[in-house]
Structure formats: C-alpha cells, structure tokens
Design a protein around this motif. Structure first.
Motif, PDB file in Angstrom:
ATOM      1  N   VAL A  47       0.847  -1.199   0.000  1.00  0.00           N
ATOM      2  CA  VAL A  47       0.000   0.000   0.000  1.00  0.00           C
ATOM      3  C   VAL A  47       0.877   1.241   0.000  1.00  0.00           C
ATOM      4  N   PRO A  48       0.957   1.960  -1.126  1.00  0.00           N
ATOM      5  CA  PRO A  48       1.678   3.232  -1.131  1.00  0.00           C
ATOM      6  C   PRO A  48       0.952   4.224  -0.217  1.00  0.00           C
ATOM      7  N   ILE A  49       1.702   5.002   0.545  1.00  0.00           N
ATOM      8  CA  ILE A  49       1.065   5.950   1.469  1.00  0.00           C
ATOM      9  C   ILE A  49       1.602   7.361   1.227  1.00  0.00           C
ATOM     10  N   PRO A  50       0.742   8.371   1.312  1.00  0.00           N
ATOM     11  CA  PRO A  50       1.143   9.754   1.042  1.00  0.00           C
ATOM     12  C   PRO A  50       2.056  10.309   2.127  1.00  0.00           C
ATOM     13  N   PRO A  51       2.744  11.406   1.833  1.00  0.00           N
ATOM     14  CA  PRO A  51       3.667  12.011   2.808  1.00  0.00           C
ATOM     15  C   PRO A  51       2.997  12.336   4.143  1.00  0.00           C
ATOM     16  N   ASP A  52       1.706  12.672   4.130  1.00  0.00           N
ATOM     17  CA  ASP A  52       1.003  12.981   5.394  1.00  0.00           C
ATOM     18  C   ASP A  52       1.088  11.808   6.359  1.00  0.00           C
ATOM     19  N   LEU A  53       0.796  10.613   5.860  1.00  0.00           N
ATOM     20  CA  LEU A  53       0.825   9.428   6.723  1.00  0.00           C
ATOM     21  C   LEU A  53       2.248   9.034   7.070  1.00  0.00           C
ATOM     22  N   VAL A  54       3.172   9.215   6.137  1.00  0.00           N
ATOM     23  CA  VAL A  54       4.585   8.923   6.422  1.00  0.00           C
ATOM     24  C   VAL A  54       5.038   9.740   7.631  1.00  0.00           C
ATOM     25  N   SER A  55       4.712  11.031   7.623  1.00  0.00           N
ATOM     26  CA  SER A  55       5.103  11.918   8.720  1.00  0.00           C
ATOM     27  C   SER A  55       4.443  11.505  10.031  1.00  0.00           C
ATOM     28  N   ILE A  56       3.162  11.172   9.983  1.00  0.00           N
ATOM     29  CA  ILE A  56       2.437  10.768  11.194  1.00  0.00           C
ATOM     30  C   ILE A  56       3.041   9.505  11.795  1.00  0.00           C
ATOM     31  N   LEU A  57       3.384   8.532  10.945  1.00  0.00           N
ATOM     32  CA  LEU A  57       3.947   7.276  11.440  1.00  0.00           C
ATOM     33  C   LEU A  57       5.358   7.481  12.000  1.00  0.00           C
ATOM     34  N   ARG A  58       6.155   8.316  11.366  1.00  0.00           N
ATOM     35  CA  ARG A  58       7.500   8.598  11.874  1.00  0.00           C
ATOM     36  C   ARG A  58       7.418   9.237  13.259  1.00  0.00           C
ATOM     37  N   GLN A  59       6.500  10.188  13.411  1.00  0.00           N
ATOM     38  CA  GLN A  59       6.337  10.852  14.702  1.00  0.00           C
ATOM     39  C   GLN A  59       5.833   9.877  15.763  1.00  0.00           C
ATOM     40  N   HIS A  60       4.935   8.993  15.361  1.00  0.00           N
ATOM     41  CA  HIS A  60       4.391   8.005  16.305  1.00  0.00           C
ATOM     42  C   HIS A  60       5.502   7.095  16.825  1.00  0.00           C
ATOM     43  N   ILE A  61       6.330   6.594  15.937  1.00  0.00           N
ATOM     44  CA  ILE A  61       7.412   5.694  16.347  1.00  0.00           C
ATOM     45  C   ILE A  61       8.407   6.414  17.247  1.00  0.00           C
ATOM     46  N   ASP A  62       8.737   7.653  16.909  1.00  0.00           N
ATOM     47  CA  ASP A  62       9.679   8.427  17.720  1.00  0.00           C
ATOM     48  C   ASP A  62       9.140   8.660  19.129  1.00  0.00           C
ATOM     49  N   ARG A  63       7.842   8.869  19.230  1.00  0.00           N
ATOM     50  CA  ARG A  63       7.270   9.237  20.521  1.00  0.00           C
ATOM     51  C   ARG A  63       6.883   8.035  21.368  1.00  0.00           C
ATOM     52  N   PHE A  64       6.307   7.007  20.747  1.00  0.00           N
ATOM     53  CA  PHE A  64       5.761   5.898  21.523  1.00  0.00           C
ATOM     54  C   PHE A  64       6.531   4.589  21.372  1.00  0.00           C
ATOM     55  N   GLY A  65       7.481   4.544  20.441  1.00  0.00           N
ATOM     56  CA  GLY A  65       8.239   3.322  20.245  1.00  0.00           C
ATOM     57  C   GLY A  65       7.374   2.213  19.668  1.00  0.00           C
ATOM     58  N   VAL A  66       7.889   0.998  19.707  1.00  0.00           N
ATOM     59  CA  VAL A  66       7.157  -0.153  19.180  1.00  0.00           C
ATOM     60  C   VAL A  66       7.156  -1.273  20.224  1.00  0.00           C
ATOM     61  N   ALA A  67       6.261  -2.232  20.041  1.00  0.00           N
ATOM     62  CA  ALA A  67       6.192  -3.387  20.943  1.00  0.00           C
ATOM     63  C   ALA A  67       7.384  -4.308  20.697  1.00  0.00           C
ATOM     64  N   LYS A  68       7.556  -5.311  21.525  1.00  0.00           N
ATOM     65  CA  LYS A  68       8.698  -6.221  21.402  1.00  0.00           C
ATOM     66  C   LYS A  68       8.746  -6.908  20.038  1.00  0.00           C
ATOM     67  N   ASP A  69       7.574  -7.176  19.467  1.00  0.00           N
ATOM     68  CA  ASP A  69       7.542  -7.833  18.161  1.00  0.00           C
ATOM     69  C   ASP A  69       7.519  -6.831  17.005  1.00  0.00           C
ATOM     70  N   GLY A  70       7.704  -5.547  17.326  1.00  0.00           N
ATOM     71  CA  GLY A  70       7.780  -4.525  16.281  1.00  0.00           C
ATOM     72  C   GLY A  70       6.468  -3.845  15.957  1.00  0.00           C
ATOM     73  N   ARG A  71       5.355  -4.263  16.600  1.00  0.00           N
ATOM     74  CA  ARG A  71       4.056  -3.656  16.306  1.00  0.00           C
ATOM     75  C   ARG A  71       4.034  -2.180  16.693  1.00  0.00           C
ATOM     76  N   LEU A  72       3.455  -1.369  15.800  1.00  0.00           N
ATOM     77  CA  LEU A  72       3.404   0.068  16.030  1.00  0.00           C
ATOM     78  C   LEU A  72       2.376   0.456  17.082  1.00  0.00           C
TER      79      LEU A  72
END
Length: 250
Positions: free
Chosen positions: A126-151
């Motif tokens: 699924v190609p995703i627009p820059p808006d979602l790319v930015s939101i996901l990058r910020q989410h990972i930076d702020r909340f991290g991921v679970a042990k299995d990598g789940r966002l």
C-alpha cells in the motif's frame, strides 16, 4: 385440503438483511477527517500522554491507507518504508482481528491471521502519502514499538482492544463534530475511515483496479459496495436529462 402441510414446516428467517452497499452518509470529507484526527489528540489523559494521542496514527492508517483495523493492529515497524521525503509504502503481511480468547489457538483476544482475500502468506503493498509517512515517523519516535515490532500497542505492549479504540473514537467525534453530525451516521465507526479513503480514491479518478489492489478488494465487489459513494454520476445524469428536456422545447 385447504392448505399445504409443507407450509407448517417452513420457518421464516429472522435474520435481517445486511446492506451490501456503503451508505454515503458515513463518509467524511478530507476537512472533517483532518479535524477528527486532530481531536483524537485531546481525548483522555493517561500517564504522560493523552489516550487518543497513541491512536492518531492508527486511525490515520485507516484514512490515508484504507487499512482495516485488524491490519493496522498487525502493522510492524519492519513493514513500513518511511522516507524523509515523498511517498512511503506499507507491506501488509497479516491481521489481528478480535475473535475472543475462546476462539483463538493462542488464547489471546486478537487472533493472528493472513490478509483478507489473500493467500495465507501473500502480502499487500500500500503506497502511502507524505502525510501518513510523517504521522507514522512521529508516532514511532514518541511511543516506540512493541517487542515484536508492532506500532500500535497498549502501555504493557499488548494489542489495543477494539473496545478501547472504539471509545476513543466516540469521544473524538463529540469533540470534532457538531451535535447534529454526532447524532448522524457520519463516521460512526472507526471502519468508516476506510470507507472514506476508498471513496476519495474512486472520486479522484484512480482506476478501480488500482483502488481494489490497495484496499484488498476484488474490482467487482469494490464497485458494488462503493457504488453510491462515487460522486458526480447523479449530477452528470441530471445534466443530460436537462439538456434533453431543453432540446425538446426547441
């Protein structure tokens, strides 16, 4: 004999018919979708964060990428290509739908399954627009991921429950929408964000084959389900009828 004995054996089904076509009243426009995502950031404080903040990216995946809730819950960091600029890409490999502990082999509330309408191990890009790319990058930076990598995970790393994200969504609707809109079917369920995404793509002129591939549908089902959400057809037909009526007066 005045009646057919077989009639007494016939049992009428009490099952209600389920509409196969999406009600266009549930579909939000881009402006309202943005307001709803913003409102999520102000829903419920828990610890250092607002409860809704942890789920902004989750709901954004449904709106910008047309993911099903279970697909978003299964999304891992390694499934995401998130460049600093431009479009990114999600490679969906599984889903975590809620089934209940009694019905899963693992004993967990959310089962681990392959993608809908795909072979068990077949992925979906699924190609995703820059808006979602930015939101996901910020989410990972702020909340991290679970042990299995789940966002998307709870404070303890568990899968976010359907009841949890549904409650957050209800609160966000009350913040972002007018009382009249809250009482209407508009974006009544989180899943309606996916409907909004698919409707937006179709109305933007994206070929149905491409929309179906990104959304994980077959083309025939896609066009049937979203037939009433494609804008412009009614106006075009009305104009043709009006032109014909004017022509008959000449």
């Amino acid at each position: 004999m005045e009646f057919n004995p077989v009639d007494k054996l016939r049992v009428r089904s009490t099952r209600k018919k389920v509409a196969a076509v999406i009600d266009r009243r549930v579909v939000v426009n881009p402006r309202l979708a943005e307001e709803l995502l913003t409102a999520l950031s102000y829903v419920g404080r828990r610890g250092r964060f607002w409860r809704g903040e942890r789920l902004v990216a989750f709901f954004a995946c449904m709106y910008f990428g047309a993911l099903r809730p279970g697909e978003a819950l299964a999304l891992r960091e390694q499934d995401c290509h998130l460049p600093a600029k431009g479009w990114g890409r999600l490679t969906l490999v599984g889903s975590r739908p809620r089934s209940g502990k009694r019905w899963t082999d693992s004993g967990e509330a959310h089962d681990k399954r392959g993608l809908k309408h795909r072979a068990e191990t077949e992925p979906r890009g699924v190609p995703i627009p820059p808006d979602l790319v930015s939101i996901l990058r910020q989410h990972i930076d702020r909340f991290g991921v679970a042990k299995d990598g789940r966002l998307f995970h709870s404070d303890r790393g568990n899968v976010v429950g359907a009841s949890t994200y549904s409650r957050v969504w209800e609160e966000a609707r009350c913040l972002a929408l007018t009382p009249h809109q809250v009482a209407s079917p508009l974006a009544g369920r989180p899943y309606d964000l996916r409907h909004a995404a698919v409707s937006l793509w179709l109305n933007a002129g994206v070929p149905a084959t491409e929309v179906a591939d990104r959304a994980g549908h077959s083309v025939d089902v896609l066009l049937k389900v979203y037939a009433k959400c494609i804008d412009g057809q009614e106006a075009t037909v009305n104009q043709r009828i009006e032109d014909a009526l004017r022509g008959s007066d000449q």
